[in-house]
Scaffold this motif. Structure first.
Motif, short mmCIF file in Angstrom:
data_model
loop_
_atom_site.label_atom_id
_atom_site.label_comp_id
_atom_site.label_asym_id
_atom_site.label_seq_id
_atom_site.Cartn_x
_atom_site.Cartn_y
_atom_site.Cartn_z
N LEU A 197 67.26 -37.72 -10.79
CA LEU A 197 66.89 -38.42 -9.49
C LEU A 197 66.65 -39.89 -9.78
CD1 LEU A 197 66.34 -37.91 -6.41
CD2 LEU A 197 63.90 -37.80 -7.11
N ASP A 242 61.64 -37.10 -12.94
CA ASP A 242 62.87 -36.70 -12.68
C ASP A 242 64.30 -37.77 -13.19
OD1 ASP A 242 65.47 -35.59 -11.72
OD2 ASP A 242 64.74 -34.52 -9.82
N HIS A 255 66.56 -31.29 -5.03
CA HIS A 255 67.19 -32.69 -5.32
C HIS A 255 67.71 -33.16 -4.39
CE1 HIS A 255 68.77 -35.31 -8.51
NE2 HIS A 255 69.67 -35.60 -7.71
N GLU A 256 68.54 -32.60 -3.39
CA GLU A 256 68.89 -33.27 -2.52
C GLU A 256 68.24 -33.72 -1.41
OE1 GLU A 256 72.32 -31.15 -0.41
OE2 GLU A 256 73.36 -31.05 -2.39
#
Length: 210
Positions: free
Chosen positions: A75, A72, A46-47
């Motif tokens: 996100l 997502d 995710h990061e």
């Protein structure tokens, strides 16, 4: 994303969006009108996705291009995306709408299914996507709709439809003629031997003359 301007271009990112990709995106958006850009990455955290997506969102904002995140919801929220695109196996439309609110665009993959498209439309999707219309290397293909699904949808529904799958400047005219509101393209733009700007210019010429 609205469907009041004839058929428009909807870019989907390659899976690799690091390195010089921001510059390639900029050159594509400078080359002609693009309605939307979908940030589609797989198998990264995710990061890392947020780190890659942030600069691309900024470029899209600069060109007034809708920034859509694939699959997502978290996100999409983090990047303040304009929309999220969900497949049939992803989080349900109702959940996405509850989490993201009414202002965000939600698109749904409907493959070659009129039933799934109707469900999505009735469930509040902002657009439905049909495909793959042509062979594609971008993702594995299990569904190949006929052109008449675009004619059927555009005659009956106000919600825009997106045609996807192996679309190139050489094969897109029948999709436009059948009523597609957007052409979703990836490989034809990013893999163009003369660069993404060249491909966008070719699509623009066709769309403006249709």
């Amino acid at each position: 994303m609205s469907d009041n301007q004839g058929c428009q271009l909807y870019l989907i990112s390659p899976l690799e969006t690091g390195g010089d990709f921001p510059q390639r995106l900029r050159s594509a958006l400078e080359a002609g009108p693009v309605a939307a850009f979908q940030f589609r990455v797989k198998d990264i955290g995710h990061e890392e996705a947020a780190r890659l997506g942030g600069p691309l969102k900024a470029i899209c904002d600069e060109f007034d291009v809708a920034f859509i995140v694939n699959d997502d919801i978290a996100l999409a929220r983090q990047l303040a995306a304009d929309g999220v695109h969900l497949g049939q196996s992803d989080e349900k439309l109702k959940n996405a709408r509850a989490e993201l609110g009414d202002d965000i665009q939600i698109g749904i993959t409907c493959h070659d299914s009129r039933h799934l498209a109707m469900e999505a439309g009735e469930g509040g999707a902002n657009y439905v996507a049909f495909g793959a219309f042509f062979p594609t290397q971008t993702k594995e293909t299990f569904h190949t709709p006929e052109l008449d699904i675009l004619q059927w949808w555009s005659a009956m529904m106000e919600i825009p439809c997106v045609a996807i799958g192996g679309i190139t400047p050489d094969n897109c005219q029948p999709l436009i003629d059948a009523g597609a509101d957007f052409l979703a393209v990836s490989g034809a733009v990013w893999n163009d031997s003369e660069g993404p700007a060249h491909a966008v210019q070719r699509f623009t010429e066709i769309l403006e003359n249709s």
